[in-house]
Design an enzyme around this catalytic site. Structure first.
Site, PDB file in Angstrom:
ATOM      1  N   VAL A   1       5.708  11.227 -90.167  1.00 25.28           N
ATOM      2  CA  VAL A   1       6.246   9.912 -90.558  1.00 25.28           C
ATOM      3  C   VAL A   1       5.715   8.823 -89.623  1.00 25.28           C
ATOM      4  CG1 VAL A   1       8.330  10.789 -91.689  1.00 25.28           C
ATOM      5  CG2 VAL A   1       8.362  10.442 -89.210  1.00 25.28           C
TER       6      VAL A   1
ATOM      7  N   ASN B   1      -4.122  25.793 -85.257  1.00 24.59           N
ATOM      8  CA  ASN B   1      -2.829  25.773 -84.572  1.00 24.59           C
ATOM      9  C   ASN B   1      -2.949  26.609 -83.299  1.00 24.59           C
ATOM     10  OD1 ASN B   1       0.066  26.176 -83.990  1.00 24.59           O
ATOM     11  ND2 ASN B   1       0.393  25.447 -86.088  1.00 24.59           N
TER      12      ASN B   1
ATOM     13  N   HIS C   1       7.186  13.086 -96.323  1.00 24.90           N
ATOM     14  CA  HIS C   1       8.509  12.854 -95.730  1.00 24.90           C
ATOM     15  C   HIS C   1       8.759  11.384 -95.415  1.00 24.90           C
ATOM     16  CE1 HIS C   1       8.647  17.369 -94.336  1.00 24.90           C
ATOM     17  NE2 HIS C   1       8.775  17.213 -95.634  1.00 24.90           N
TER      18      HIS C   1
ATOM     19  N   SER D   1       4.324  24.270 -88.479  1.00 25.93           N
ATOM     20  CA  SER D   1       4.885  25.617 -88.373  1.00 25.93           C
ATOM     21  C   SER D   1       5.063  26.238 -89.763  1.00 25.93           C
ATOM     22  CB  SER D   1       6.224  25.576 -87.630  1.00 25.93           C
ATOM     23  OG  SER D   1       7.093  24.663 -88.265  1.00 25.93           O
TER      24      SER D   1
ATOM     25  N   CYS E   1      17.350  -0.273 -97.266  1.00 23.95           N
ATOM     26  CA  CYS E   1      18.808  -0.370 -97.441  1.00 23.95           C
ATOM     27  C   CYS E   1      19.156   0.184 -98.819  1.00 23.95           C
ATOM     28  CB  CYS E   1      19.212  -1.844 -97.347  1.00 23.95           C
ATOM     29  SG  CYS E   1      20.978  -2.118 -97.597  1.00 23.95           S
TER      30      CYS E   1
HETATM   31  P1  OAD Z   1       7.047  21.735 -86.199  1.00 29.01           P
HETATM   32  O1  OAD Z   1       7.550  21.088 -84.959  1.00 29.01           O
HETATM   33  O2  OAD Z   1       7.935  22.657 -86.935  1.00 29.01           O
HETATM   34  O3  OAD Z   1       5.714  22.525 -85.874  1.00 29.01           O
HETATM   35  C1  OAD Z   1       4.692  21.978 -85.101  1.00 29.01           C
HETATM   36  C2  OAD Z   1       3.517  22.929 -85.137  1.00 29.01           C
HETATM   37  O4  OAD Z   1       2.457  22.315 -84.414  1.00 29.01           O
HETATM   38  C3  OAD Z   1       3.766  24.288 -84.482  1.00 29.01           C
HETATM   39  O5  OAD Z   1       3.273  25.314 -85.326  1.00 29.01           O
HETATM   40  C4  OAD Z   1       2.957  24.226 -83.184  1.00 29.01           C
HETATM   41  O6  OAD Z   1       2.433  25.488 -82.792  1.00 29.01           O
HETATM   42  C5  OAD Z   1       1.836  23.295 -83.591  1.00 29.01           C
HETATM   43  N1  OAD Z   1       1.215  22.557 -82.488  1.00 29.01           N
HETATM   44  C6  OAD Z   1       1.736  22.177 -81.300  1.00 29.01           C
HETATM   45  N2  OAD Z   1       0.854  21.476 -80.584  1.00 29.01           N
HETATM   46  C7  OAD Z   1      -0.279  21.382 -81.348  1.00 29.01           C
HETATM   47  C8  OAD Z   1      -1.543  20.766 -81.188  1.00 29.01           C
HETATM   48  N3  OAD Z   1      -1.847  20.078 -80.080  1.00 29.01           N
HETATM   49  N4  OAD Z   1      -2.444  20.873 -82.187  1.00 29.01           N
HETATM   50  C9  OAD Z   1      -2.155  21.569 -83.316  1.00 29.01           C
HETATM   51  N5  OAD Z   1      -0.965  22.161 -83.520  1.00 29.01           N
HETATM   52  C10 OAD Z   1      -0.039  22.076 -82.560  1.00 29.01           C
HETATM   53  O7  OAD Z   1       6.512  20.528 -87.129  1.00 29.01           O
HETATM   54  P2  OAD Z   1       6.274  20.514 -88.699  1.00 29.01           P
HETATM   55  O8  OAD Z   1       5.753  21.811 -89.185  1.00 29.01           O
HETATM   56  O9  OAD Z   1       5.484  19.307 -88.991  1.00 29.01           O
HETATM   57  O10 OAD Z   1      10.928  17.171 -91.491  1.00 29.01           O
HETATM   58  O11 OAD Z   1       7.739  20.324 -89.229  1.00 29.01           O
HETATM   59  C11 OAD Z   1       7.958  20.131 -90.587  1.00 29.01           C
HETATM   60  C12 OAD Z   1       9.140  19.263 -90.813  1.00 29.01           C
HETATM   61  O12 OAD Z   1      10.261  19.766 -90.086  1.00 29.01           O
HETATM   62  C13 OAD Z   1       8.999  17.854 -90.291  1.00 29.01           C
HETATM   63  O13 OAD Z   1       8.266  17.005 -91.122  1.00 29.01           O
HETATM   64  C14 OAD Z   1      10.427  17.409 -90.174  1.00 29.01           C
HETATM   65  C15 OAD Z   1      11.040  18.653 -89.561  1.00 29.01           C
HETATM   66  O14 OAD Z   1      12.345  18.905 -89.863  1.00 29.01           O
HETATM   67  C16 OAD Z   1      11.911  16.281 -91.685  1.00 29.01           C
HETATM   68  O15 OAD Z   1      12.421  15.662 -90.768  1.00 29.01           O
HETATM   69  C17 OAD Z   1      12.302  16.099 -93.108  1.00 29.01           C
END
Ligand code: OAD
Length: 243
Positions: free
Chosen positions: A99, A211, A115, A187, A123
């Protein structure tokens, strides 16, 4: 592995990138899960659920303020530019769960924000405005209010809310039709985003994840799992592309 990734890019004419919080980690933006993740400090049920927002907007605004502050201070890293350059090699679109608006700021031409975005406030009455217009108040810990009297909130998807339908439709269509999907820094545990690589693979696409950790795609949906950070792998890739 990066060589294998480059070969796949050179042999695909329809590429889609799917990004998550890990893409922005090297810009100074915290991910959600794992060590140092936002959900360690903020229980999502209490801070990021639409029900908790309705009960107490000021609590959710503690999280929103931190996110807005982080994004305001961040710049897209060189890996974002590589995704822009990849458009010459067949990258059609970036589907992001983030976001932070960083793909747009870097200049990616087609970004689908599954997202929503922190860059707008909205609002219930339908009013929408740039977050930057309210930045001073937000940084002073005030909860911005609409002229109608209700509280404003970022135009992001909270838990318990549906995703923007047009974004989901486009993401599904792109996933069904791409030849290669690059999955960066997610993730892959939050749906429906996590189902997109599965759908792409079912429709014949090659799936490559980038990743530093194992994910739900590793050894399952991903044909290739490149172990490294988004910045390092994308930079390494660009040195080999076109050679
Ligand atoms: P996560 O925080 O679940 O996962 C982050 C991923 O990035 C993990 O698999 C890490 O291993 C990887 N990671 C960390 N550092 C990195 C780097 N330098 N380069 C590449 N990868 C790296 O985040 P998301 O999968 O994006 O939704 O989470 C999905 C959704 O969960 C978000 O959009 C949010 C959250 O709840 C809402 O808020 C609706």
């Amino acid at each position: 592995m990066i060589e294998e990734l480059v070969r796949l890019i050179e042999n695909s004419d329809s590429i889609v990138a799917l990004t998550g919080a890990g893409m922005s980690v090297e810009c100074g933006i915290a991910p959600f899960r794992g060590e140092g993740g936002l959900w360690e400090k903020f229980n999502p049920e209490e801070y990021a659920h639409i029900r908790s927002y309705r009960n107490d907007p000021s609590k959710s605004w503690e999280l929103f303020k931190l996110q807005i502050e982080e994004v305001t201070d961040a710049e897209p890293h060189a890996g974002y530019d590589v995704l822009v350059d990849l458009e010459e090699y067949g990258l059609d679109s970036v589907i992001t769960q983030n976001v932070d608006g960083l793909h747009m700021r870097a200049g990616s031409k087609d970004v689908i924000e599954l997202h929503g975005t922190l860059s707008k406030l909205k609002c219930d009455c339908g009013y929408k405005e740039d977050t930057s217009e309210y930045l001073d108040e937000i940084l002073e810990n005030k909860v911005p209010k609409c002229n109608c009297g209700s509280y404003l909130r970022p135009d992001v998807v909270m838990f318990g809310e549906p995703l923007p339908a047009h974004a989901v439709e486009r993401a599904l269509e792109l996933s069904r039709n791409c030849g290669l999907m690059l999955v960066l820094g997610t993730s892959s545990v939050v749906y429906p985003a996590a189902s997109l690589p599965v759908i792409a693979r079912e429709h014949g696409a090659k799936i490559v994840e980038i990743n530093p950790s194992r994910t739900t795609l590793t050894g399952t949906t991903a044909h290739l799992s490149v172990n490294g950070t988004a910045l390092n792998v994308l930079k390494g890739m660009t040195e080999l592309l076109g050679k």
